[in-house]
Design a protein around this motif. Structure first.
Motif, PDB file in Angstrom:
ATOM      1  N   ILE A  67      -9.381  -5.784  -2.368  1.00  0.00           N
ATOM      2  CA  ILE A  67      -8.552  -4.848  -3.141  1.00  0.00           C
ATOM      3  C   ILE A  67      -7.421  -4.289  -2.283  1.00  0.00           C
ATOM      4  CG2 ILE A  67      -8.580  -2.618  -4.331  1.00  0.00           C
ATOM      5  CD1 ILE A  67     -11.445  -3.257  -5.236  1.00  0.00           C
ATOM      6  N   GLU A  68      -7.748  -3.919  -1.034  1.00  0.00           N
ATOM      7  CA  GLU A  68      -6.731  -3.376  -0.125  1.00  0.00           C
ATOM      8  C   GLU A  68      -5.638  -4.410   0.154  1.00  0.00           C
ATOM      9  OE1 GLU A  68      -6.254  -0.428   1.062  1.00  0.00           O
ATOM     10  OE2 GLU A  68      -8.088   0.575   0.426  1.00  0.00           O
ATOM     11  N   GLU A  69      -6.024  -5.649   0.335  1.00  0.00           N
ATOM     12  CA  GLU A  69      -5.031  -6.700   0.595  1.00  0.00           C
ATOM     13  C   GLU A  69      -4.097  -6.880  -0.593  1.00  0.00           C
ATOM     14  OE1 GLU A  69      -7.333 -10.140   1.445  1.00  0.00           O
ATOM     15  OE2 GLU A  69      -8.039  -9.418   3.402  1.00  0.00           O
ATOM     16  N   ILE A  70      -4.651  -6.835  -1.797  1.00  0.00           N
ATOM     17  CA  ILE A  70      -3.810  -6.965  -2.987  1.00  0.00           C
ATOM     18  C   ILE A  70      -2.851  -5.778  -3.093  1.00  0.00           C
ATOM     19  CG2 ILE A  70      -3.830  -7.037  -5.518  1.00  0.00           C
ATOM     20  CD1 ILE A  70      -6.581  -8.419  -5.299  1.00  0.00           C
ATOM     21  N   ALA A  71      -3.377  -4.559  -2.818  1.00  0.00           N
ATOM     22  CA  ALA A  71      -2.531  -3.364  -2.906  1.00  0.00           C
ATOM     23  C   ALA A  71      -1.386  -3.411  -1.909  1.00  0.00           C
ATOM     24  CB  ALA A  71      -3.375  -2.113  -2.671  1.00  0.00           C
ATOM     25  N   GLN A  72      -1.612  -4.022  -0.742  1.00  0.00           N
ATOM     26  CA  GLN A  72      -0.571  -4.092   0.269  1.00  0.00           C
ATOM     27  C   GLN A  72       0.450  -5.205  -0.030  1.00  0.00           C
ATOM     28  OE1 GLN A  72      -0.124  -1.921   2.725  1.00  0.00           O
ATOM     29  NE2 GLN A  72      -1.984  -0.803   2.124  1.00  0.00           N
TER      30      GLN A  72
ATOM     31  N   GLN B 187       3.482  -7.264  -5.909  1.00  0.00           N
ATOM     32  CA  GLN B 187       4.879  -7.013  -6.238  1.00  0.00           C
ATOM     33  C   GLN B 187       5.106  -5.535  -6.547  1.00  0.00           C
ATOM     34  OE1 GLN B 187       5.779  -9.579  -9.537  1.00  0.00           O
ATOM     35  NE2 GLN B 187       5.407 -11.463  -8.387  1.00  0.00           N
ATOM     36  N   LYS B 188       6.310  -5.100  -6.339  1.00  0.00           N
ATOM     37  CA  LYS B 188       6.643  -3.698  -6.516  1.00  0.00           C
ATOM     38  C   LYS B 188       6.358  -3.231  -7.934  1.00  0.00           C
ATOM     39  CE  LYS B 188      10.398  -0.376  -5.920  1.00  0.00           C
ATOM     40  NZ  LYS B 188      11.820  -0.183  -5.528  1.00  0.00           N
TER      41      LYS B 188
END
Length: 283
Positions: free
Chosen positions: A88-93, A96-97
């Motif tokens: 989840i953290e990797e996706i959040a980082q 796309q904006k």
């Protein structure tokens, strides 16, 4: 804004993982459907959240079935949940904006799943329900942004439903841990205190002495009473055969009989109390 909860504290039971399924996992599956409708990075982060919740259910099934593990075992048991949260953290980082706030909101809220590491007031973590509440408040910063950005747009209702769905998951999680695990995971060994064994039954009464059973006592009593009556009857028979004593036969009326005064009997000597006590001390 605080998460709603119904309060109260239930006694943790072996069905706590089943209740987690109803309270948390099912709403998460519904939330994933809303993520799919939005698409893009939102769909990806929604899938990762489902994986994290499923992993936590697996952990709770272990909590329901065993005693508290040691540190190494605990780390291994939490590994699936940790891997999903890292995802989840990797996706959040990296998302796309356009979907950044959605992914950030999920990442902040999902940290509430770490309530499972609470191990007492000195562990550096708030109590489980408070920890879940704090994580949701951090996520709310991003959900408010989503609602503001999508306001007055054709997708406003879709994104509003998405926010409501995410909030429902962690509202239910807070109520769940408050009810079942308010002091950390309630391991099975903590739930079932070993009851002391029942006291042994009292020993049976001793058998009656030989020759003194109830029947024997009755027989002895009957024999004794019969003997007494026999003696009484015998005494009456003897008395009937005795010659009656007339007045002239009485000694006091016989002038030729010398009057002999009663002689005092000599008192026998008995050992004193002191002597008796000394006898007892000899044994």
């Amino acid at each position: 804004m605080l998460l709603p909860g119904h309060g109260g504290t239930k006694m943790a039971t072996t069905c706590s993982a089943v209740d987690f399924e109803t309270a948390v996992r099912r709403p998460t599956l519904e939330f994933r459907n809303a993520c799919v409708k939005i698409g893009g990075g939102v769909e990806e982060v929604g899938e990762a959240l489902v994986e994290a919740v499923v992993a936590q259910k697996g952990f709770l099934e272990l909590v329901d079935a065993r005693a508290k593990p040691n540190l190494e075992e605990m780390q291994e048991m939490l590994r699936p949940t940790g891997e999903s949260m890292n995802r989840i953290e990797e996706i959040a980082q990296g998302t796309q904006k356009e979907w950044k706030n959605h992914a950030k909101a999920v990442a902040e809220a999902s940290r509430g799943l770490t309530w499972v590491v609470y191990d007492g007031p000195n562990c550096g973590l708030d109590k489980p329900e408070k920890h879940v509440e704090n994580c949701w408040q951090s996520a709310q910063f991003y959900t408010n942004k989503i609602l503001m950005e999508r306001k007055n747009t054709p997708e406003a209702e879709l994104h509003k439903s998405w926010v409501v769905g995410l909030k429902q998951i962690f509202s239910n999680l807070r109520s769940y841990v408050q009810d079942y695990h308010s002091s950390g995971p309630a391991w099975q060994a903590q739930l079932k205190a070993v009851a002391p064994p029942p006291p042994p039954p009292p020993p049976p009464p001793p058998p009656p002495p030989m020759g003194h059973t109830e029947e024997n006592v009755k027989e002895e009593t009957s024999d004794t009473m019969a003997a007494v009556f026999a003696e009484i009857n015998q005494g009456e028979a003897i008395a009937s055969r005795l010659r009656k004593v007339t007045d002239d036969m009485k000694t006091k009326n016989q002038k030729d009989t010398p009057q002999t005064p009663f002689e005092k009997t000599e008192k026998k000597n008995h050992p004193s109390n002191t002597q008796q006590k000394s006898y007892l001390r000899a044994f």
